[in-house]
Structure formats: structure tokens, C-alpha cells
Design a protein around this motif. Structure first.
Motif, PDB file in Angstrom:
ATOM      1  N   MET A 225       0.830  -1.207   0.000  1.00 45.45           N
ATOM      2  CA  MET A 225       0.000   0.000   0.000  1.00 45.45           C
ATOM      3  C   MET A 225       0.865   1.258   0.000  1.00 45.45           C
ATOM      4  O   MET A 225       0.509   2.269  -0.615  1.00 45.45           O
ATOM      5  CB  MET A 225      -0.942  -0.012   1.207  1.00 45.45           C
ATOM      6  CG  MET A 225      -2.170  -0.892   1.004  1.00 45.45           C
ATOM      7  SD  MET A 225      -3.344  -0.796   2.357  1.00 45.45           S
ATOM      8  CE  MET A 225      -2.680  -2.063   3.426  1.00 45.45           C
ATOM      9  N   ASN A 226       2.003   1.186   0.686  1.00 47.99           N
ATOM     10  CA  ASN A 226       2.913   2.327   0.700  1.00 47.99           C
ATOM     11  C   ASN A 226       3.462   2.600  -0.699  1.00 47.99           C
ATOM     12  O   ASN A 226       3.503   3.762  -1.151  1.00 47.99           O
ATOM     13  CB  ASN A 226       4.060   2.050   1.677  1.00 47.99           C
ATOM     14  CG  ASN A 226       5.012   3.221   1.815  1.00 47.99           C
ATOM     15  OD1 ASN A 226       4.603   4.370   1.847  1.00 47.99           O
ATOM     16  ND2 ASN A 226       6.301   2.930   1.873  1.00 47.99           N
ATOM     17  N   ARG A 227       3.865   1.530  -1.379  1.00 47.56           N
ATOM     18  CA  ARG A 227       4.368   1.700  -2.760  1.00 47.56           C
ATOM     19  C   ARG A 227       3.261   2.201  -3.682  1.00 47.56           C
ATOM     20  O   ARG A 227       3.497   3.071  -4.539  1.00 47.56           O
ATOM     21  CB  ARG A 227       4.932   0.369  -3.270  1.00 47.56           C
ATOM     22  CG  ARG A 227       6.259  -0.017  -2.623  1.00 47.56           C
ATOM     23  CD  ARG A 227       6.911  -1.172  -3.357  1.00 47.56           C
ATOM     24  NE  ARG A 227       6.144  -2.402  -3.198  1.00 47.56           N
ATOM     25  CZ  ARG A 227       6.355  -3.291  -2.249  1.00 47.56           C
ATOM     26  NH1 ARG A 227       7.310  -3.103  -1.350  1.00 47.56           N
ATOM     27  NH2 ARG A 227       5.613  -4.401  -2.174  1.00 47.56           N
ATOM     28  N   ALA A 228       2.037   1.645  -3.481  1.00 46.05           N
ATOM     29  CA  ALA A 228       0.914   2.079  -4.315  1.00 46.05           C
ATOM     30  C   ALA A 228       0.579   3.548  -4.053  1.00 46.05           C
ATOM     31  O   ALA A 228       0.262   4.301  -4.983  1.00 46.05           O
ATOM     32  CB  ALA A 228      -0.307   1.196  -4.035  1.00 46.05           C
ATOM     33  N   ALA A 229       0.653   3.957  -2.768  1.00 46.85           N
ATOM     34  CA  ALA A 229       0.370   5.355  -2.423  1.00 46.85           C
ATOM     35  C   ALA A 229       1.369   6.292  -3.098  1.00 46.85           C
ATOM     36  O   ALA A 229       0.999   7.377  -3.576  1.00 46.85           O
ATOM     37  CB  ALA A 229       0.400   5.536  -0.909  1.00 46.85           C
ATOM     38  N   LYS A 230       2.637   5.880  -3.143  1.00 45.28           N
ATOM     39  CA  LYS A 230       3.659   6.701  -3.799  1.00 45.28           C
ATOM     40  C   LYS A 230       3.387   6.813  -5.297  1.00 45.28           C
ATOM     41  O   LYS A 230       3.564   7.884  -5.894  1.00 45.28           O
ATOM     42  CB  LYS A 230       5.044   6.116  -3.552  1.00 45.28           C
ATOM     43  CG  LYS A 230       5.518   6.254  -2.097  1.00 45.28           C
ATOM     44  CD  LYS A 230       6.904   5.651  -1.904  1.00 45.28           C
ATOM     45  CE  LYS A 230       7.369   5.810  -0.458  1.00 45.28           C
ATOM     46  NZ  LYS A 230       8.698   5.201  -0.231  1.00 45.28           N
ATOM     47  N   GLU A 231       2.949   5.681  -5.901  1.00 46.40           N
ATOM     48  CA  GLU A 231       2.638   5.725  -7.336  1.00 46.40           C
ATOM     49  C   GLU A 231       1.437   6.620  -7.602  1.00 46.40           C
ATOM     50  O   GLU A 231       1.409   7.363  -8.581  1.00 46.40           O
ATOM     51  CB  GLU A 231       2.380   4.306  -7.856  1.00 46.40           C
ATOM     52  CG  GLU A 231       3.629   3.449  -7.940  1.00 46.40           C
ATOM     53  CD  GLU A 231       3.402   2.202  -8.771  1.00 46.40           C
ATOM     54  OE1 GLU A 231       2.636   2.273  -9.750  1.00 46.40           O
ATOM     55  OE2 GLU A 231       3.979   1.148  -8.430  1.00 46.40           O
TER      56      GLU A 231
END
Length: 479
Positions: A204-210
Motif C-alpha cells: 500500500m505504501n508503494r501504491a500510495a507513492k505511485e
């Protein structure tokens, strides 16, 4: 040292908890096991002492040599299997007999432990842990069992404390080894669990950054139905909402650009034609009126955008008063009568009661009613009937329903009908002057009152818009 990794934090938390639990468990088991082992040893020595006492008693009273042999056998069992020696004490406290494994120098010595000797002489079973002294060369666990046979007063079973401690230590080693293995296994499981639990959060953290970088189509995979799965589902829902907002923003810009460009282009064309003489003088008044209508359209568009902005910023100021909403419906019906007459339309009004007083902002509710009735007139065909009805629901709310006989709204479009600048495909040709802000503003005005608005519709069978208002209290009504 500041730990940033959630996996490491969680693993260390698990590890610390497990270590404390293992430490407390090991300490409690150590104390419990030591006490239990000592008690069991004492009980076993008492049991063996009782057997030897019985054998001595039988041998003394019967003079049977077999009982003497049994006595020797019992002593040998104690020494071989329990590593415990046997001492017999007479009534004077003197050691008169020792098992083969005991030091023969003990014979003839007086037992120096007054409490132990006196207790046995008084007929009690007594136990004592001794240190190194004149009687015993090493610490001993001594259990005394009373007998009353001839000159004998008691029998003492003696077991070396170092041997007992060695047995306990062996058990400790086995227990500690088991606890270490259990600790390692639970630590491994904790590490796997920590990584498994933090993995969705990392995704979710990586998705939030994207998403923050502009990729609004990024989603996380939902693999469970627990709280993490629910969080992932909420994250995807948030991402979907952001994507919809971005699409609405783009549509907003496109619609505003279109609605601004169209009248400006018309105005520019007409004014240019008048200036270069393309439009003769006798027709200029007509085209000037067209230009005036376009400026009014631009004014309405600007006013709608300002109202929409205020509504979304929650800056709508309500001037609430008590008024008769039935009268407000009649007034808007009269205002729309010329438009209905042009289309040969009629309005049918049904009131729940003669007068329905509500507490609200009269001007803003009038604007909502005018917008909904105006849409009903606009999207209904000729010779149709516009129906307005007021009723009360189970909670005492006043419901105002405005129903048309127009083209209807599909289920997919009903979800977007209150969005700003939205125009259904079937209404674009019918609504060439509107900007698609009316229903959106109406919803914001109703919600500012703490009320609700909804739509019911079937394609080809018309639409019904219903909104609620709170009736005024009887003491506030002034007729």
C-alpha cells in the motif's frame, strides 16, 4: 538507534514478548520442578524407610532370617537405585547400623542433629538438609522415620545433595534446551508473521507513492478478509475515488472550456459580422439580443460556479425562517406557467395538508424547487403533466416529490446525475442552455440543511426527485 522498518519493530516486539514469557515460564518451572523433585524424593525415601521399618519389626518379633534378608535387599535397593544410604539409630541417638555404601566410621557416633534425632525419637517423620559437618562429609538430604523395635528408635535415609542437584541440573538442561528450541521456532514464526503482516502495508505504501506520482490506476491486491484486507479494500476504494475525482476534474475543465468557448465564439462572430458590415443594420438588433442572451448565459454559468464553490467549501450561509412550503410550490408553479403553456403542459399538485410549515432558508429551498420543476418542464414532452406531491415519512420528515413524464434516467446515469457539469446523453439535445450545475447545487443546498435528496427513474417512464425538510415546531408557527 531509531528503527524505521515496521517489520523489524514488530519482530522485535514479538521477540521481546516471547523472551519475557520464556524467561518467566522457565523461572516458574524451575522453582516448581525443584520443589516437586525434592518433595518426590522425600516421599520416596519415607516410603522406603517405612518398608525397612516393617522388615526390621518382623525380623525382631519372629526371628525369621528371611526378614533379615529382605532388610538387606531393601537397603541394597536404596543404595543402587536411589543412591541413598541407611542409618539405624538407637534410643540414645547412637548410630548402630549403616548400609554398605555408608562410611563405616559413622558407627558408634551420636547423631548431632538435635531436632532431627529428637523428632524421630518422639515418633515423627522428619526431614533435614544438612551441610558439611562432623557426621557427613558432604551436604545430605536426611529423612528420619521412627521405629520402636527393641533398642532402635529410628531409621535415617541419607541422599547426597550434590547428586540430587546433579539430577535437577540434568532436568534443567533438558528443559532449557527445549525452551531454546521453542524460542527459536517461535522467533522464526514471528519473523514470518511480521513479514506477512507488513507486506500488504508495504504494498500500500508503494501504491500510495505511485498514486501521488500521478498513476491513479494503481491498486493493491486483496488476499485476506481480516483488518488488513479491509484496509486494502478501503485503500482501493480511496484510489477509485481519487480516480473519479480526477476524471471529474478533467470533465469539469472540459465542460467549463466548452461552455465558455461556445457563447464567446458566437458573440465574437456576431460582433465581427456587424462591424465589417456582413450583418445589415436592420438585423443587428436581433443579433444584439442573441449576444445579450449569450452574456446572460455566461453570467449564469459564472454564478453557478461560484455557488458550487461555496457549497463545496461549506460556506453556505442559511437564513432559516418558518414558512409554508405549499405556498412556495404554488409560487414556482406560477413562475413556470409561461414555459408550460408553450409546451401545452400542466402541473398537478397534491399536498399532505392544507399548510405545511417548515424551518429552512426560504430562498434556497425556492431555488431547489424551481430547479427541479424547471428540469421537469424541460425534459417532459408536450401535453405532459408535472406532478408535485408532499407527504410525511415514518420519522416525521416532510417529503417533497417532483415527478415528470420525460425520457427517464438510466441506472448508471442516476449515480452521476448530481455530479457537477454532468449531462446525460439523452438530455444533451434537450438542455442546450444549462451548464449541468443545477442538480449539483440543489444537492449541496439540501445537504446544507442536513436533509437528503434522491432520484427514482426508469428509462422512458419519467423521473422523480424527492427531497426532505424538517417540519417547524408548533410553537414557532405564526399564522
Amino acid at each position: 538507534m531509531h528503527i524505521k522498518s515496521l517489520t523489524t519493530k514488530q519482530f522485535l516486539l514479538y521477540l521481546g514478548t516471547i523472551f519475557i514469557c520464556v524467561l518467566l515460564t522457565g523461572s516458574m518451572l524451575s522453582v516448581t520442578f525443584t520443589r516437586y523433585y525434592m518433595d518426590e524424593t522425600k516421599e520416596e525415601l519415607i516410603y522406603q524407610g517405612r518398608k525397612i521399618a516393617v522388615a526390621i519389626d518382623k525380623a525382631y518379633h519372629t526371628g525369621n532370617i528371611e526378614n533379615i534378608s529382605n532388610l538387606a535387599y531393601e537397603m541394597q535397593v536404596l543404595e543402587d537405585y536411589m543412591r541413598a544410604g541407611v542409618l539405624l539409630m538407637d534410643k540414645d541417638g547412637v548410630i548402630v547400623l549403616a548400609s554398605p555404601g555408608m562410611d563405616k566410621k559413622l558407627l558408634g557416633k551420636v547423631l548431632a542433629f538435635d531436632d532431627l534425632a529428637k523428632g524421630v525419637q518422639d515418633g515423627h517423620i522428619v526431614s533435614l538438609q544438612t551441610g558439611t559437618n562432623a557426621v557427613f562429609q558432604s551436604p545430605m538430604l536426611v529423612v528420619g522415620y521412627p521405629i520402636s523395635t527393641g533398642s532402635l528408635a529410628g531409621i535415617f535415609m541419607c541422599r547426597s545433595m550434590p547428586e540430587i542437584q546433579f539430577s535437577i541440573n540434568e532436568m534443567y538442561r533438558a528443559g532449557i534446551s527445549s525452551l531454546i528450541i521453542a524460542f527459536c521456532l517461535t522467533a522464526l514464526v514471528s519473523l514470518i508473521t511480521s513479514r506477512k503482516m507488513s507486506k500488504p502495508l508495504q504494498e500500500m505504501n508503494r501504491a500510495a507513492k505511485e498514486i501521488a506520482g500521478g498513476n491513479l490506476e494503481k491498486r493493491v491486491e486483496i488476499k485476506s478478509a481480516d483488518e488488513l484486507g479491509q484496509l486494502a479494500e478501503s485503500f482501493n476504494h480511496m484510489a477509485e475515488s481519487l480516480s473519479d475525482i480526477e476524471k471529474s476534474r478533467r470533465a469539469f475543465i472540459a465542460n467549463v472550456s466548452h461552455d465558455l468557448r461556445s457563447p464567446l465564439t458566437s458573440m465574437q462572430g456576431f460582433l465581427t459580422a456587424m462591424l465589417d458590415g456582413t450583418i445589415p443594420m436592420e438585423k443587428q438588433e436581433h443579433y444584439l439580443r442573441v449576444v445579450l442572451e449569450e452574456t446572460q448565459r455566461l453570467s449564469r454559468l459564472a454564478e453557478g460556479i461560484v455557488d458550487m464553490s461555496r457549497a463545496q467549501d461549506s460556506t453556505i450561509i442559511l437564513e432559516q425562517t418558518v414558512f409554508d412550503v405549499n405556498e412556495l410550490i404554488r409560487e414556482n408553479s406560477f413562475v413556470l406557467e409561461p414555459q408550460m403553456r408553450q409546451r401545452d403542459q400542466s402541473v398537478q399538485v397534491t399536498f399532505a395538508e392544507e399548510k405545511s410549515f417548515v424551518r429552512a432558508d426560504r430562498d434556497k429551498i425556492s431555488r431547489v424547487i424551481h430547479n427541479l420543476m424547471g428540469n421537469a418542464v424541460k425534459f417532459s414532452g408536450k401535453h405532459s403533466v408535472i406532478r408535485v406531491e408532499t407527504t410525511y415519512d415514518k420519522k416525521g420528515k416532510l417529503l417533497i416529490s417532483i415527478r415528470d413524464q420525460g425520457i427517464g434516467i438510466s441506472e448508471a446515469e442516476q449515480k452521476k446525475v448530481f455530479d457537477r457539469f454532468y449531462k446525460g446523453d439523452g438530455t444533451r439535445n434537450l438542455d442546450k442552455t444549462g451548464a449541468g450545475l443545477g442538480l449539483s447545487i440543489a444537492r449541496e443546498l439540501i445537504q446544507a440543511h442536513g436533509e437528503s435528496i434522491a432520484v427514482k427513474s426508469k428509462e422512458g417512464k419519467g423521473s422523480e426527485f424527492i427531497f426532505s425538510l424538517t417540519p417547524a415546531k408548533k410553537e414557532d408557527i405564526k399564522i
